[in-house]
Each structure stands twice: as structure tokens, then as C-alpha cells.
Design an enzyme around this catalytic site. Structure first.
Site, PDB file in Angstrom:
ATOM      1  CG  ASP A 284      -1.916   1.075   1.458  1.00  0.00           C
ATOM      2  OD1 ASP A 284      -3.086   1.543  -0.162  1.00  0.00           O
ATOM      3  OD2 ASP A 284      -1.652   1.990   2.313  1.00  0.00           O
ATOM      4  CD  GLU A 326      -2.866   2.140  -2.936  1.00  0.00           C
ATOM      5  OE1 GLU A 326      -3.819   2.652  -3.935  1.00  0.00           O
ATOM      6  OE2 GLU A 326      -1.864   2.089  -2.767  1.00  0.00           O
TER       7      GLU A 326
END
Length: 651
Positions: A284, A326
Site C-alpha cells: 500500500d 498500490e
């Protein structure tokens, strides 16, 4: 840097290796370490070579990889060997994913384990579980503010429950994907708590400053991620009497990757989850990993070097594990997260195709494919051993980050066009059936992102509310059309839970003070299983949608041309309402599929002769793979009904 220096250092490190992690079972570890150590050494030296503790940290890095290899279960080591032999395994058209919240799709992990059959029923064989690691109540950013990277939050269950689920998925041939939040921790994480208590060691894990002098220098060039809810990039901490960098939310402290101890800690966490049976790790906020004064602190070269180092180290201990980047950034930047100046991915094997997603929504609103076609022309080719994650909706908002040059190329004015899209999808545009919600309004730029479920954004809720059968038909067709695109474009299609049964916006989030100011919770629902069970009842919209997607998935898996080997050709056919591209089987190039999609509410036609029909179809008989029937033709003109697509072949 000479390889001899690298090899000499490796010999010294192995001599000094902690005796507790030596043993005969390390044969494959040593082989992979030798193969990757030059790259690891080079990257670590560029990032940390000027530090006094460089040599000690290098020793710690290797011992971290070795310890986790010793802990790696035998069945995962065997899987590593199999995937090394078939290193392109994830590029197959066989893979179809679904992203979900474990406590939204089911009650918890044990309940989810009982519902695994649902994935097989639909054809899904990759399950992405949204963040489940331990978070504070309330200030959790939907699970992305981690207070303990090694524990499952109690509302989902236990670590043992996750292991049971992982084992069940593995038995059924379903890949497990989990998130690791690399950029920050919760302010309640043990590292942050020790920093608050005055530990210099742990204060160096974050960007912490005594006064505003350095933060003010950063702020001159750093944009705001959540300007509406969390303006600025620094937060004053009363306990320390210092400023902390908090790019996302005030309770999320950014990790300081210029400290090698932070890198090694996070690598250990990645390998920890790899050893718990995770096949794919979604990393992330990777664009934010490196901070530099005078920059926007995104997409820095060092962030890419960190990802390369994570990948090289993972290749040593758990080479069967893939990384998803991401990074929701411009196409020219996103392609770099596969790795620059390479053939095979050297950072992340998978990246979100946010550009394709946003362009599809543009086509829905405008009823034409002008910007979609233009935007795909500008999408760079991926590396050979890398792939896109193609999606229609996800847990996050829809950002309208199209390239202004592409917008102008199709005769739109960038600012006005984005405002039209915002108005259209939030239902403010006259005649729009969409019922999305604005998210992240920036009063400095006027920028707004869009929240809402797929069904609500295409007007299904409006059609049901007004009891309009024509509008209902258009909404259902649009849902199938969008999935037809992500299933055939090239990459791993990622469905979002609830979309397969037409789940509408969930407004109950407004009753929760911790969620009420974040409209993204509208599309993070709890599945109504009474509604989901209607997928087995003919005549219901749930039956129609579920079975349409089930059929699409089954067909996709049978078509080698849908594998992802840069085997797509975009075709500009002169009709602005049509999006057209060809896919071909790399092993038998004459086996092609022509994908033709009509985003208009009126029928369109396409002259196959103009495409050079013989180049696509060897025989007179052309059929649609989805319907199994010959499409309507008038002479050489293919007729494409409103909001419909074809997967055409002559086989």
C-alpha cells in the site's frame, strides 16, 4: 561496484551468520541468495552505504531473510519451486480475482471460510482480503492505520482463523492476497508509542521534528492527500512536544525509510505474511515511501530502489510470492512500478490499472469511447513478466486523473470535462441516473473524487426507485459491459464484492461517527445474504447479473488469447461510440478475438471490411463467444446493440 566486493562481503556475512539459522535445509536459500546478492548489495549500498552502521545492518538484513526461510513451511517451499519453473504462471487467463472486506462479505474469517464455495461458484480463484491487521477503533482509515503488523484484528478473528482460511483456499486452488501498509503506522503502534515515550531509536523510525522549520520546507511542494478531512502533512504531538509527518491522516505516522532498520523491519513483516500462506502481497501507498525536501514526496527514485530491494530479498526467501503496487498515479509513473530499464518486473509484478478504470467511467458518462481510446493509446506497454490488475470498482474512490493532453486531443477542455463527470456521477447533471457521492473535495483546486457502488453509479438504484424497466435494463447491461472489458483487456480482472449481485450504496455508514465523514464507506457494504441467495432464483436481477459474470469468467478461462503477454492491438475504427481492440494467442497468432464494445444508448455499426477482415477472420462464419451466436450483420456491417459488447472469433 564490483561483484567481487559483493561476493567477499557475502562470504564474511555467512561466516558470521547466527549459528541458530544454519542447517542443511538452507540449500535453496543459499542458491537464491548467491544469485540475488549482488543486486541486494548494490541497492542497499546506494540507499544506506554512507551510514556508520551499514555493515551491521547488512548482516541483520541477511539474517532476517535466513530466519524467515527457516520458518517457511515445506508446502510453501515446494510451491516456490513450482512457480520458479513456470515463472509466467500469473499471466495466464485462468486467474480472476475478487476484492472484499472479510467482515463485509461475511461476519468474520470463520464465516468466510464457510463461504469459500461462493468464489468457486462464480469462477473467482484469487481473493484479496482488505486490511485485517490490528488497528485502533475509530482512527483506522478503513484498516490502513496499523497498530500491530503481526496480528489480525479481533473483529475478523484470530491468526489461526486466517491460517485455516489460507489452507482452505490453497486446497481449492484459490490465491490469497493481503495488504501490507508500507508507508505508515498508526500512532498507537508500539514503535510510535516508544517514540512518544522519548526513545531516540524509535523516533528515528519516523519523520519527527522539534519545530516547524523543516516541515514548512516540505509543505512548500507537498500536495495534500485528504485536504477536506486531514489538511497538511504534519501533526503536532503533545506527548513528545514535536511535529510528526502524517501525509494521510493525523493518526498515521509516516515511516522513515532513510533508516535501514525500518526497511529491515518491514521486510520481516512481508516475509512473515508470506510464511502464513499469502500468495500475493498488495503493497500500500508505495509512491510515498521516500521523502525529499523540494519535491512532492511521491514517485521518488529511492522509492523504486526500495521496492527493488524488497523484491530481491523476497526472491531469496519466498520467490513464489508476488507484489501488487498500490500506486494510483499517472500512466507515465505507474509503469515505473514494474521497474524501469528491464524486461521482467524487478519491483512489483502487478499494478493497478487505475487509468483504464477511470477511462471506462468516462465512457459510461459520455456514451462514447473517444477519451477511452485516446487514453489507452497513451498507456505504456508493460514489461514482459508483469501484468495489470483491471477493475471497475474497488474499496477506494474514483479519481479523474486523466492526462490533460489526452482530454484536449478529443476536443474537451480538461477542467470543464472533469466537472461534468463529477456532476454526472453525483447525480447533479440533468438526466443522470447515477447516484455517487463526492469524496475528497479540495477547495484550493476544485478537484473532487467520486465514491459509490458500481450499481448506484450506473443508475440501478434510480431505475428501481422509479420502477423504470428501460433504465433497469440499461443499468444491468452497463454492469455486464464494464466487466466484459476488464475480463478481456489483458491482465488479472479484479471484481469487487457485491457488484456481481448489484449491491447499491450502503448509507448506514452515516450512523457511525467514525465513518460518517468518509463517503467511501457507501461502497464498503455488508453483504445481504438473503439478497445474494437470489442469484439462484431465475427472473431476479441478482440471478441475471451473477450468471452473466459467471459465464463471462468461464469463457475467459477457455480463451488463450486473453492471457497477458502484450498481445493486444488497439483499433481506432472511426466511430467514437465504439471501443475496439484485438487479442491474439501468442502460441497460435492466427487465433484472434476481436473485442467490440458500444458505450452508446443507440445501436452502432462497424464495417469489418474496413478493419481488414481477412487479417482477423479466416472463415466466413463469425460468432460471439459470449452469446455463442452469430451477431447481426448487414452485408459487411456488424450491428452492435446499445450498451453491448462482442467477443468475436471465427473458431
Amino acid at each position: 561496484m564490483y561483484e567481487q566486493v559483493s561476493h567477499s562481503l557475502l562470504n564474511d556475512i555467512l561466516i558470521e551468520l547466527d549459528p541458530s539459522i544454519k542447517g542443511e535445509g538452507l540449500r535453496h536459500f543459499y542458491t537464491r541468495l548467491g544469485a540475488n546478492f549482488y543486486a541486494i548489495h548494490s541497492l542497499f549500498t546506494v540507499l544506506y552505504g554512507k551510514r556508520d552502521d551499514y555493515r551491521a545492518q547488512m548482516q541483520c538484513l541477511v539474517e532476517t531473510m535466513a530466519r524467515q526461510y527457516v520458518l517457511r513451511p515445506n508446502h510453501l517451499r515446494e510451491s516456490d519451486l513450482e512457480r520458479e519453473k513456470d515463472h509466467n504462471w500469473f499471466l495466464s487467463q485462468q486467474w480472476v480475482g475478487m476484492a472484499l472486506y472479510a467482515d463485509g462479505f461475511a461476519q468474520n474469517l470463520p464465516d468466510l471460510t464457510e463461504r469459500v464455495h461462493y468464489f468457486q461458484e462464480l469462477g473467482v480463484n484469487m481473493v484479496h482480503l482488505m486490511p485485517m491487521m490490528q488497528c485502533p477503533r475509530g482512527a483506522s482509515d478503513g484498516g490502513y492505520a496499523i497498530s500491530d503488523f503481526r496480528q489480525i484484528d479481533s473483529r475478523f478473528g484470530t491468526l489461526a482463523d486466517l491460517q485455516t482460511l489460507a489452507d482452505e483456499l490453497r486446497k481449492r486452488g484459490i490465491l490469497l492476497t493481503l495488504d501490507v501498509v508500507l508507508n505508515h503506522t498508526s500512532n498507537e503502534h508500539a514503535w510510535a508509542q516508544q517514540a512518544k515515550a522519548g526513545s531516540p531509536l524509535h523516533q528515528d523510525y519516523y519523520y519527527i521534528f522539534d519545530n516547524r522549520e523543516v516541515p514548512d520546507m516540505f509543505e512548500r511542494t507537498m500536495p495534500e492527500v485528504f485536504p477536506e478531512n486531514s489538511p497538511g502533512n504534519f501533526t503536532w504531538d503533545e506527548d513528545m512536544g514535536k511535529w510528526v509527518m502524517t501525509v494521510f491522516n493525523s493518526y498515521q505516522w509516516d515511516l522513515n525509510y532513510s533508516n535501514p532498520a525500518v526497511f529491515i523491519e518491514m521486510l520481516d513483516i512481508i516475509l512473515y505474511w508470506a510464511n502464513h500462506g499469502v500468495d500475493i502481497l498488495r503493497l500500500d501507498a508505495v509512491a510515498f515511501l521516500w521523502k525529499k525536501i523540494g519535491s512532492i514526496c511521491q514517485n521518488e527514485r529511492e522509492a523504486h530502489l526500495l521496492l527493488q530491494l524488497f523484491k530481491d530479498c523476497c526472491q531469496v526467501t519466498a520467490p513464489g510470492v508476488l507484489f501488487i503496487a498500490e500506486a494510483i498515479v499517472a500512466p507515465v509513473e505507474i509503469i515505473k512500478y514494474f521497474g524501469e530499464d528491464a524486461i521482467n518486473a524487478k519491483e512489483c509484478e502487478i499494478a493497478y490499472n487505475a487509468t483504464f478504470m477511470a477511462l471506462l467511467w468516462d465512457a459510461v458518462a459520455t456514451k462514447n469511447a473517444k477519451l477511452l481510446t485516446q487514453g489507452i493509446k497513451s498507456l505504456p506497454d508493460k514489461l514482459e513478466r508483469a501484468t495489470w490488475l483491471n477493475y471497475v470498482r474497488c474499496h477506494d474512490d474514483i479519481g479523474l486523473g486523466f492526462d490533460d493532453n489526452d482530454i484536449r486531443a478529443v476536443d474537451y477542455e480538461p477542467y470543464a470535462h472533469r466537472q461534468f463527470l463529477i456532476d454526472y456521477f453525483t447525480g447533479r447533471y440533468a438526466g443522470s441516473p447515477a447516484r455517487g457521492l463526492p469524496f475528497g473535495y479540495n477547495d484550493k483546486t476544485g478537484d473532487t473524487r467520486i465514491a459509490g457502488s458500481l450499481a448506484s453509479l450506473v443508475g440501478l438504484g434510480t431505475a428501481l426507485q422509479t420502477d423504470d424497466p428501460i433504465a433497469l435494463e440499461a443499468a444491468l447491461k452497463t454492469i455486464v459491459l464494464l466487466h466484459g472489458m476488464i475480463l478481456s483487456f489483458g491482465g488479472i480482472p479484479l471484481l469487487y464484492y457485491g457488484d456481481e449481485i448489484g449491491t447499491l450504496n450502503d448509507t448506514t455508514y452515516l450512523d457511525d461517527p467514525a465513518k460518517a465523514n468518509d463517503s467511501r464507506w457507501a461502497h464498503r457494504p455488508r453483504i445481504d445474504w438473503n439478497k445474494a441467495d437470489l442469484r439462484n432464483t431465475p427472473g431476479t436481477l441478482e440471478f441475471r447479473l451473477f450468471n452473466a459474470l459467471k459465464k463471462l469468467i468461464a469463457i475467459r478461462k477457455e480463451v488463450p488469447a486473453f492471457a497477458d503477454f502484450n498481445n493486444r492491438e488497439l483499433l481506432d475504427v472511426g466511430n467514437p461510440h465504439l471501443f475496439v481492440f484485438a487479442r491474439f494467442d501468442i502460441h497460435q497468432p492466427m487465433n484472434k478475438v476481436l473485442v467490440v464494445a458500444n458505450f452508446d444508448v443507440n445501436p452502432q455499426h462497424l464495417n469489418l471490411e474496413d478493419l481488414g477482415r481477412k487479417a482477423f477472420f479466416r472463415h466466413a462464419s463469425v460468432r460471439d463467444l459470449y452469446s455463442g451466436e452469430r451477431p447481426t450483420m448487414f452485408k459487411e456491417e456488424l450491428v452492435i446493440p446499445p450498451l453491448q459488447f462482442y467477443w468475436l472469433t471465427d473458431l
